[in-house]
Design a protein around this motif. Sequence first.
Motif, PDB file in Angstrom:
ATOM      1  N   VAL A   1     105.225  22.091  41.073  1.00 39.79           N
ATOM      2  CA  VAL A   1     104.549  21.307  42.120  1.00 39.79           C
ATOM      3  C   VAL A   1     105.431  21.247  43.370  1.00 39.79           C
ATOM      4  CG1 VAL A   1     103.564  19.055  42.715  1.00 39.79           C
ATOM      5  CG2 VAL A   1     103.413  19.900  40.354  1.00 39.79           C
ATOM      6  N   HIS A   2     104.894  21.686  44.479  1.00 40.41           N
ATOM      7  CA  HIS A   2     105.603  21.667  45.770  1.00 40.41           C
ATOM      8  C   HIS A   2     104.684  21.132  46.864  1.00 40.41           C
ATOM      9  CE1 HIS A   2     109.342  24.080  44.971  1.00 40.41           C
ATOM     10  NE2 HIS A   2     108.660  24.287  43.840  1.00 40.41           N
ATOM     11  N   SER A   3     105.300  20.808  48.009  1.00 42.05           N
ATOM     12  CA  SER A   3     104.523  20.438  49.195  1.00 42.05           C
ATOM     13  C   SER A   3     104.935  21.395  50.299  1.00 42.05           C
ATOM     14  CB  SER A   3     104.832  19.010  49.631  1.00 42.05           C
ATOM     15  OG  SER A   3     104.766  18.148  48.515  1.00 42.05           O
ATOM     16  N   ASN A   4     103.995  21.750  51.126  1.00 40.50           N
ATOM     17  CA  ASN A   4     104.226  22.782  52.136  1.00 40.50           C
ATOM     18  C   ASN A   4     104.677  22.188  53.472  1.00 40.50           C
ATOM     19  OD1 ASN A   4     104.277  25.499  52.654  1.00 40.50           O
ATOM     20  ND2 ASN A   4     102.194  25.824  51.900  1.00 40.50           N
TER      21      ASN A   4
ATOM     22  N   LYS B   1     109.675  13.003  52.535  1.00 37.61           N
ATOM     23  CA  LYS B   1     110.452  14.029  51.817  1.00 37.61           C
ATOM     24  C   LYS B   1     109.601  14.717  50.765  1.00 37.61           C
ATOM     25  CE  LYS B   1     114.929  11.858  52.375  1.00 37.61           C
ATOM     26  NZ  LYS B   1     115.558  10.634  51.912  1.00 37.61           N
ATOM     27  N   GLU B   2     109.689  16.045  50.785  1.00 40.44           N
ATOM     28  CA  GLU B   2     108.907  16.834  49.828  1.00 40.44           C
ATOM     29  C   GLU B   2     109.230  16.448  48.388  1.00 40.44           C
ATOM     30  OE1 GLU B   2     109.509  21.113  49.854  1.00 40.44           O
ATOM     31  OE2 GLU B   2     108.239  21.289  48.071  1.00 40.44           O
ATOM     32  N   LYS B   3     110.542  16.267  48.097  1.00 40.72           N
ATOM     33  CA  LYS B   3     110.946  16.018  46.696  1.00 40.72           C
ATOM     34  C   LYS B   3     110.251  14.793  46.104  1.00 40.72           C
ATOM     35  CE  LYS B   3     115.084  13.243  47.716  1.00 40.72           C
ATOM     36  NZ  LYS B   3     116.508  13.032  47.455  1.00 40.72           N
TER      37      LYS B   3
ATOM     38  N   GLY C   1     109.212  20.268  42.158  1.00 39.63           N
ATOM     39  CA  GLY C   1     110.110  21.064  43.001  1.00 39.63           C
ATOM     40  C   GLY C   1     111.151  20.202  43.716  1.00 39.63           C
ATOM     41  N   HIS C   2     112.339  20.802  43.919  1.00 37.49           N
ATOM     42  CA  HIS C   2     113.466  20.166  44.650  1.00 37.49           C
ATOM     43  C   HIS C   2     113.953  18.906  43.914  1.00 37.49           C
ATOM     44  CE1 HIS C   2     112.392  23.079  47.745  1.00 37.49           C
ATOM     45  NE2 HIS C   2     111.143  22.719  47.511  1.00 37.49           N
ATOM     46  N   GLY C   3     114.646  18.009  44.634  1.00 33.53           N
ATOM     47  CA  GLY C   3     115.173  16.791  44.002  1.00 33.53           C
ATOM     48  C   GLY C   3     116.661  16.602  44.251  1.00 33.53           C
TER      49      GLY C   3
END
Length: 339
Positions: free
Chosen positions: A192-195, A139-141, A124-126
């Motif tokens: 895949v993500h982080s909350n 950072k979540e990404k 996820g993201h990036g």
Amino acid sequence: MLRFLWIGLLLLVSGCATVPRGPGAGQETTLESLCGKYAMACAWDGVTQTITMEHNGRRIQALVGSNIVMVGSTKLAVSAPLKRRQGVVIVPPDFERLVFPTEAVPFAGGRAFHGLGKIVVDAGHGGKDPGAIGFGGLKEKDINLDIAVRIARNLRDAGIDVVMTRDKDEFITLPDRTIAASQPGVDLFVSVHSNATKSRRVQGFDVYASGPLNTEDKVEPQRVQNGKKLCGQLKMRQDLAELKEIVIGMAYTQKLKTTPYLAEAVARGLAQELRQGEHASKMARYFVLRNTLVPAILIEVGFITNPHEAAQLKDGAYRQKIADAVTKGLTRCMHAQGF
Ligand SMILES: [Zn+2]
């Protein structure tokens, strides 16, 4: 009859996305001989060319002309389509070994899942989109990418083809992520993500399965585009809009039926590995879940806004634990329940 038609269409739909594998060892054999060998009830529907068998309480369904065999809810791909010759159904050499395995297929090492095409692993993201910013500027990404790469490596080690939506720090749009899941041969999409949340106390992972669609979702442009792509991959009349709608609806129905098993298996795997008691999977309508036509799950690996979990997620060994748990959950489920 209608039920048989449904099964037949389903097999056709499932079959489109799977590239036939190379020949296995052994000889072609007749289905009749296998029905005798395994003392199975075998029913044949001459109109739809569908075969239905019962073995060890599991229903096995196959379609002449297709290399896809449904064993319970597990989709297997045998090396060649079933044929009908002089009124007898001929099955390819690896049919018996794949449909009636004598022992459990181990996780990791060797080609464990002959029935699967590809899995899309989506970090996820990036790039310009960092996702959530967590404790200490995490950072979540970056977390998502590292865990996605580890999952992809695990799956490849288990003999499964993997496509990543990104394998470096770059921006990928949400529509492009669903387009990756619409390529021929793709059977599963894992995001895949982080909350993150305002409260630092909240922690724990979540696994989401695709939920039912509302009226607006059904006409969402990306979903329509991906649906057209799916139909384009099928041997069917391309000029009948109603038929396309039926096929797309069926693909999504099949997805809704199978995805909860996958989500639950991954949630269970994570709960065991991370020693977290809470492990129920949930349903959601996230963009990548509702606009993909293959089974799709989204994993929130933990809360980067929780100091303890953020510290854990900074540790490579912990991220590997998550990747291992996800891989085990996916592969166990694909073997036991499948799709
Ligand atoms: Zn996210």
